[in-house]
Write an enzyme that holds these catalytic residues in place. Structure first.
Site, mmCIF file in Angstrom:
data_model
loop_
_atom_site.group_PDB
_atom_site.id
_atom_site.type_symbol
_atom_site.label_atom_id
_atom_site.label_comp_id
_atom_site.label_asym_id
_atom_site.label_seq_id
_atom_site.Cartn_x
_atom_site.Cartn_y
_atom_site.Cartn_z
ATOM 1 N N CYS A 13 1.379 -1.229 2.669
ATOM 2 C CA CYS A 13 0.777 -1.357 1.338
ATOM 3 C C CYS A 13 1.075 -2.745 0.758
ATOM 4 O O CYS A 13 0.473 -3.712 1.181
ATOM 5 C CB CYS A 13 1.225 -0.202 0.437
ATOM 6 S SG CYS A 13 0.160 -0.006 -1.020
ATOM 7 N N HIS A 63 0.997 4.490 3.302
ATOM 8 C CA HIS A 63 2.453 4.645 3.279
ATOM 9 C C HIS A 63 2.934 5.651 4.331
ATOM 10 O O HIS A 63 3.129 6.824 4.017
ATOM 11 C CB HIS A 63 2.901 5.144 1.903
ATOM 12 C CG HIS A 63 2.728 4.153 0.807
ATOM 13 N ND1 HIS A 63 3.733 3.297 0.422
ATOM 14 C CD2 HIS A 63 1.675 3.895 0.007
ATOM 15 C CE1 HIS A 63 3.298 2.542 -0.577
ATOM 16 N NE2 HIS A 63 2.059 2.880 -0.836
ATOM 17 N N GLU A 91 5.801 5.960 5.400
ATOM 18 C CA GLU A 91 7.155 6.387 5.029
ATOM 19 C C GLU A 91 7.160 7.578 4.073
ATOM 20 O O GLU A 91 8.201 8.185 3.829
ATOM 21 C CB GLU A 91 7.947 5.214 4.415
ATOM 22 C CG GLU A 91 7.588 4.848 2.994
ATOM 23 C CD GLU A 91 6.327 4.005 2.834
ATOM 24 O OE1 GLU A 91 6.048 3.585 1.689
ATOM 25 O OE2 GLU A 91 5.614 3.763 3.830
#
Length: 192
Positions: free
Chosen positions: A78, A171, A173
């Site tokens: 991002c 994302h 994560e």
């Protein structure tokens, strides 16, 4: 293997947690000296203007650029993708200029227009990858040496690789799917 996660601002704790799940030593990086001995670096999502200013304020810009030019694998998610780009139209963000991509910030709208979608990412296998897009950028243009890894259904490019540099508009994560991080670790280890 030791992976640094830029901890100026943003989702660095989530990246560190995933790397620990994968059995890798992961350390927050805030100062140039903390980059010593790292085998790879992750630049997380967050607020690209803030991260850009902090990179400059803490004298990380030239250190990161030099390490990348000497082959350090870097993964930007991002805001991290925005910072890896060499061109960001209509922006006050000073990118690192490492990847030959032009990126448009907040391409999908404001926070309330954030979304999730399943992505086809062939380098990760056949199973779709959960894409979490929060005020996400997109890749408007990529140089020929950049490999596009993922696109939305409408053809919008949202992940790319250039040699040892990896970038995603989404994302990884923020999901339980560890494959994108494992792919980066495979690049670091020289297996990809």
């Amino acid at each position: 293997m030791r992976i640094g996660v830029l901890a100026s601002q943003g989702a660095f704790i989530e990246h560190i947690a995933i790397l620990h799940q994968l059995g890798v030593e992961a350390l927050p990086v805030r100062l140039p000296r903390e980059l010593r001995g790292m085998d790879g670096l992750i630049i997380p999502g967050g607020e690209s203007t803030s991260i850009s200013k902090l990179i400059l304020a803490y004298n990380l810009r030239s250190k990161i650029r030099n390490l990348a030019k000497n082959g350090l694998p870097i993964f930007g998610t991002c805001a991290g993708m925005i910072l890896l780009a060499n061109e960001i139209p209509d922006s006050d963000v000073k990118p690192l200029g490492l990847m030959k991509i032009r990126v448009r910030r907040n391409a999908f709208g404001r926070q309330v227009e954030s979304f999730e979608t399943e992505l086809s990412i062939p380098v990760l296998g056949e199973k779709p990858f959960p894409g979490v897009f929060i005020r996400a950028p997109l890749i408007e243009q990529a140089n020929g040496e950049v490999e596009i890894l993922a696109k939305l259904a409408d053809g919008t490019s949202v992940a790319a690789r250039q040699e040892k540099l990896l970038a995603s508009a989404f994302h990884p994560e923020l999901t339980d799917d560890l494959r994108f991080h494992q792919y980066f670790l495979d690049i670091v280890a020289g297996h990809q």
